[in-house]
Structures are given as C-alpha cells and as structure tokens.
Design a protein around this motif. Structure first.
Motif, mmCIF file in Angstrom:
data_model
loop_
_atom_site.group_PDB
_atom_site.id
_atom_site.type_symbol
_atom_site.label_atom_id
_atom_site.label_comp_id
_atom_site.label_asym_id
_atom_site.label_seq_id
_atom_site.Cartn_x
_atom_site.Cartn_y
_atom_site.Cartn_z
ATOM 1 N N MET A 1 36.998 42.991 34.310
ATOM 2 C CA MET A 1 37.328 41.596 34.018
ATOM 3 C C MET A 1 37.480 40.793 35.308
ATOM 4 N N ALA A 2 36.935 39.569 35.310
ATOM 5 C CA ALA A 2 37.145 38.644 36.426
ATOM 6 C C ALA A 2 38.481 37.933 36.226
ATOM 7 N N ARG A 3 39.118 37.552 37.310
ATOM 8 C CA ARG A 3 40.388 36.830 37.221
ATOM 9 C C ARG A 3 40.589 36.024 38.493
ATOM 10 N N ALA A 4 41.590 35.144 38.457
ATOM 11 C CA ALA A 4 41.946 34.370 39.646
ATOM 12 C C ALA A 4 42.752 35.235 40.594
ATOM 13 N N GLY A 5 42.688 34.920 41.878
ATOM 14 C CA GLY A 5 43.426 35.680 42.864
ATOM 15 C C GLY A 5 44.931 35.560 42.694
ATOM 16 N N ASP A 6 45.621 36.661 42.912
ATOM 17 C CA ASP A 6 47.090 36.699 42.918
ATOM 18 C C ASP A 6 47.712 36.284 41.591
ATOM 19 N N ASP A 7 47.000 36.483 40.493
ATOM 20 C CA ASP A 7 47.522 36.111 39.172
ATOM 21 C C ASP A 7 47.102 37.168 38.162
ATOM 22 N N ALA A 8 48.037 38.036 37.791
ATOM 23 C CA ALA A 8 47.738 39.141 36.889
ATOM 24 C C ALA A 8 47.481 38.678 35.469
ATOM 25 N N TYR A 9 47.847 37.445 35.139
ATOM 26 C CA TYR A 9 47.667 36.927 33.784
ATOM 27 C C TYR A 9 46.559 35.874 33.721
ATOM 28 N N SER A 10 45.576 35.980 34.616
ATOM 29 C CA SER A 10 44.471 35.018 34.618
ATOM 30 C C SER A 10 43.169 35.633 34.121
ATOM 31 N N ASN A 11 43.245 36.835 33.526
ATOM 32 C CA ASN A 11 42.047 37.376 32.873
ATOM 33 C C ASN A 11 41.653 36.435 31.741
ATOM 34 N N GLY A 12 40.352 36.210 31.589
ATOM 35 C CA GLY A 12 39.873 35.368 30.504
ATOM 36 C C GLY A 12 38.766 36.080 29.761
ATOM 37 N N ARG A 13 37.631 35.438 29.611
ATOM 38 C CA ARG A 13 36.489 36.079 28.947
ATOM 39 C C ARG A 13 35.383 36.452 29.928
ATOM 40 N N GLN A 14 35.477 35.979 31.163
ATOM 41 C CA GLN A 14 34.458 36.323 32.142
ATOM 42 C C GLN A 14 34.660 37.753 32.643
ATOM 43 N N PHE A 15 33.560 38.413 32.905
ATOM 44 C CA PHE A 15 33.589 39.804 33.361
ATOM 45 C C PHE A 15 32.510 39.989 34.415
ATOM 46 N N PHE A 16 32.538 41.137 35.094
ATOM 47 C CA PHE A 16 31.474 41.397 36.062
ATOM 48 C C PHE A 16 30.939 42.815 35.910
ATOM 49 N N ILE A 17 29.665 42.924 36.244
ATOM 50 C CA ILE A 17 28.940 44.189 36.188
ATOM 51 C C ILE A 17 28.690 44.631 37.621
ATOM 52 N N VAL A 18 29.147 45.812 37.974
ATOM 53 C CA VAL A 18 28.943 46.341 39.322
ATOM 54 C C VAL A 18 27.627 47.118 39.329
ATOM 55 N N PHE A 19 26.630 46.642 40.087
ATOM 56 C CA PHE A 19 25.335 47.322 40.113
ATOM 57 C C PHE A 19 25.141 48.153 41.378
ATOM 58 N N ALA A 20 26.069 48.062 42.325
ATOM 59 C CA ALA A 20 26.050 48.904 43.526
ATOM 60 C C ALA A 20 27.499 49.239 43.869
ATOM 61 N N ASP A 21 27.743 50.456 44.327
ATOM 62 C CA ASP A 21 29.113 50.848 44.661
ATOM 63 C C ASP A 21 29.783 49.750 45.490
ATOM 64 N N SER A 22 30.966 49.317 45.049
ATOM 65 C CA SER A 22 31.612 48.158 45.662
ATOM 66 C C SER A 22 33.062 48.452 46.022
ATOM 67 N N THR A 23 33.513 47.830 47.099
ATOM 68 C CA THR A 23 34.914 47.877 47.486
ATOM 69 C C THR A 23 35.486 46.479 47.365
ATOM 70 N N LEU A 24 36.433 46.306 46.457
ATOM 71 C CA LEU A 24 37.065 45.009 46.215
ATOM 72 C C LEU A 24 38.554 45.170 46.464
ATOM 73 N N PRO A 25 39.045 44.744 47.621
ATOM 74 C CA PRO A 25 40.447 44.971 47.978
ATOM 75 C C PRO A 25 41.404 44.366 46.955
ATOM 76 N N ASP A 26 42.506 45.063 46.716
ATOM 77 C CA ASP A 26 43.559 44.521 45.859
ATOM 78 C C ASP A 26 44.160 43.283 46.499
ATOM 79 N N ASP A 27 44.667 42.358 45.665
ATOM 80 C CA ASP A 27 45.441 41.238 46.184
ATOM 81 C C ASP A 27 46.917 41.494 45.900
ATOM 82 N N SER A 28 47.734 40.465 45.893
ATOM 83 C CA SER A 28 49.184 40.655 45.772
ATOM 84 C C SER A 28 49.611 41.222 44.423
ATOM 85 N N VAL A 29 48.739 41.121 43.395
ATOM 86 C CA VAL A 29 49.118 41.634 42.071
ATOM 87 C C VAL A 29 48.307 42.864 41.676
#
Length: 263
Positions: free
Chosen positions: A189-217
């Motif tokens: 699920m896509a979400r806004a930065g630093d907001d654990a309750y900002s999940n909506g209906r947008q999502f993402f598909i990872v097509f290559a191994d990815s590193t996405l650092p955690d934020d504050s939440v």
C-alpha cells in the motif's frame, strides 16, 4: 619703560591664537553635542521602525491577508484526530484471515496476484472491497520509480495525478518489510510519509528488488504478491522509463488498470 613694537606684536599674535583655539573648541563642543543628539534620534527611529514592522507582520500573518490557510494532511480531515480511520473503511474481518487470489490487468497485461488476509487484514479488506465495488477499473498507474535502489509502479490514482481521497484513509501499518527490503513481486500500500493512518486505495507493484527506508512510523503495508506476469510488466511498461528521463515520475507508457478480479 615702554614695550617695544616687537613685544606688542607677539602679544597680539598670542591673543589671536588663543581666540582661534577657543573658537575651535566651541565648534568641536557643538559638533559633539549634535552628533550625540543625532545618534539618540537615529536609535529611537530604528526602534520605532522595528516596532512598526513587528506589528505589521503580526497583523499580516494573524488575521491579515497573509494568514496561512490550515491544510489537513492527505488522510486526516480538520475534524478527525490522528490515528483514526476516515470514511467507509471495511472491518478487517472482511479479509477472512485467508489468502485471496485474482488477476490484475494493466493495459491488458495480466498479472496473477495473491493477497494475504491473515498478515494484513485491514489493508486486504480495503483492497478486496474496493475491487469488488469496481473502484480500480480505469484508474491510473501514475508513478514509475526506477533507480539503483528501487523499481516500482504505483497505481490506483483516480485523476492520474496521484492525489489522495481525503474522505478515505486507514491504518495502522501491517506486515511491513523487514529492514525496508521489498523483493520483486511485492504488492504494498502507498501512503503519506510519517503517517501510519494515510493508507488509501493506491498501491504499488515492486518489479525489481527495492530498498525503501522506514520513516518515523515504519514501512509500507505488504498486502501480497504478484505471482505471474511481472516480466511482461517490466518489459512492456517499466523498460520504457519515466517521462523526461527522470528516475521518478509519470511512466512513458501511459498505464491504466483495465481489469481486476478477486476471489
């Protein structure tokens, strides 16, 4: 004995020197006094100007024309406290604690998918309900990321810009990747930065191994996997790159969700 002419001349010259000295001293005293008065006036003027500027700024930014407009976060309205779902978010029990399977088509490219209702019940309940309601059909995959550390396609945008629905958001984060590592095939699920309750209906598909650092939440909710068709997504959409040659932006190949079935 009468003074000589030489003595009288010297006396006159001495008196003249004394007069000129006294005159210079008087001028110096007046100049010193005037400079002191000018300094006092100047300092007073600076203080007054500073005070007026402060008052003007306070007016401008607190009730005047420059007052900032309060803007709610993408997922929380002005009346909704942080840490709460917004809108008609389905109960996590809808996910039934089981694995859901289905097919997601992008520009006619069929991707087999599976969703883990046990590890991400709230997000899977939202995705399944939205899919069953037909929400995703004709929505846009508006964002492609291709960098040394990430390869992903973000989908589910209604207007093609990625703007979120302020009337629908939920949390918390579920089943986030360990260490920020999202293997190829991950659905999250896509979400806004630093907001654990900002999940909506947008999502993402990872097509290559990815590193996405955690934020504050934390990280991003992983809802499942792409089980087939990922190579076609990469070769027919991702390989064309991002508009303008950037690493992050709209894909060169305009992409929409053409079909989605879940069972």
């Amino acid at each position: 004995m009468a003074p000589s002419k030489s003595t009288e001349r010297e006396a006159r010259e001495a008196r003249e020197r004394l007069r000129r000295y006294n005159a210079r001293q008087a001028v110096f005293a007046r100049q010193t006094k005037r400079r002191s008065r000018d300094n006092v006036v100047a300092i007073g003027g600076i203080v007054v100007i500073a005070a007026l500027a402060t008052v003007a700024q306070l007016f401008y930014f607190n009730g005047g024309p420059g007052t900032p407009t309060p803007t709610p976060t993408p997922s929380i309205s002005a009346e909704t406290p942080a840490g709460q779902n917004v809108g008609d978010v389905p109960d996590p029990s809808v996910a039934e604690g089981r694995t859901w399977t289905g097919e997601l088509s992008l520009n006619g490219i069929a991707l087999g998918i599976s969703l883990d209702g046990a590890l991400a019940p709230q997000a899977v309940a939202s995705f399944v309900t939205s899919a069953q309601d037909g929400y995703y059909i004709d929505t846009t995959c508006h964002r492609l990321v291709q960098s040394e550390t990430a390869g992903l396609l973000q989908c589910g945008s209604v207007d093609g810009t990625g703007a979120v629905d302020p009337d629908y958001s939920f949390g918390p984060i579920e089943n986030a990747a360990v260490g920020g590592i999202y293997p190829a095939g991950t659905l999250a699920m896509a979400r806004a930065g630093d907001d654990a309750y900002s999940n909506g209906r947008q999502f993402f598909i990872v097509f290559a191994d990815s590193t996405l650092p955690d934020d504050s939440v934390g990280g991003y909710t992983v809802i499942g996997q792409v089980t087939s068709g990922l190579d076609q997504l990469e070769s027919q959409i991702a390989s064309a790159g991002v508009v303008g040659g950037a690493n992050d932006g709209a894909p060169v190949v305009a992409t929409t969700i053409t079909a989605l079935t879940i069972q």
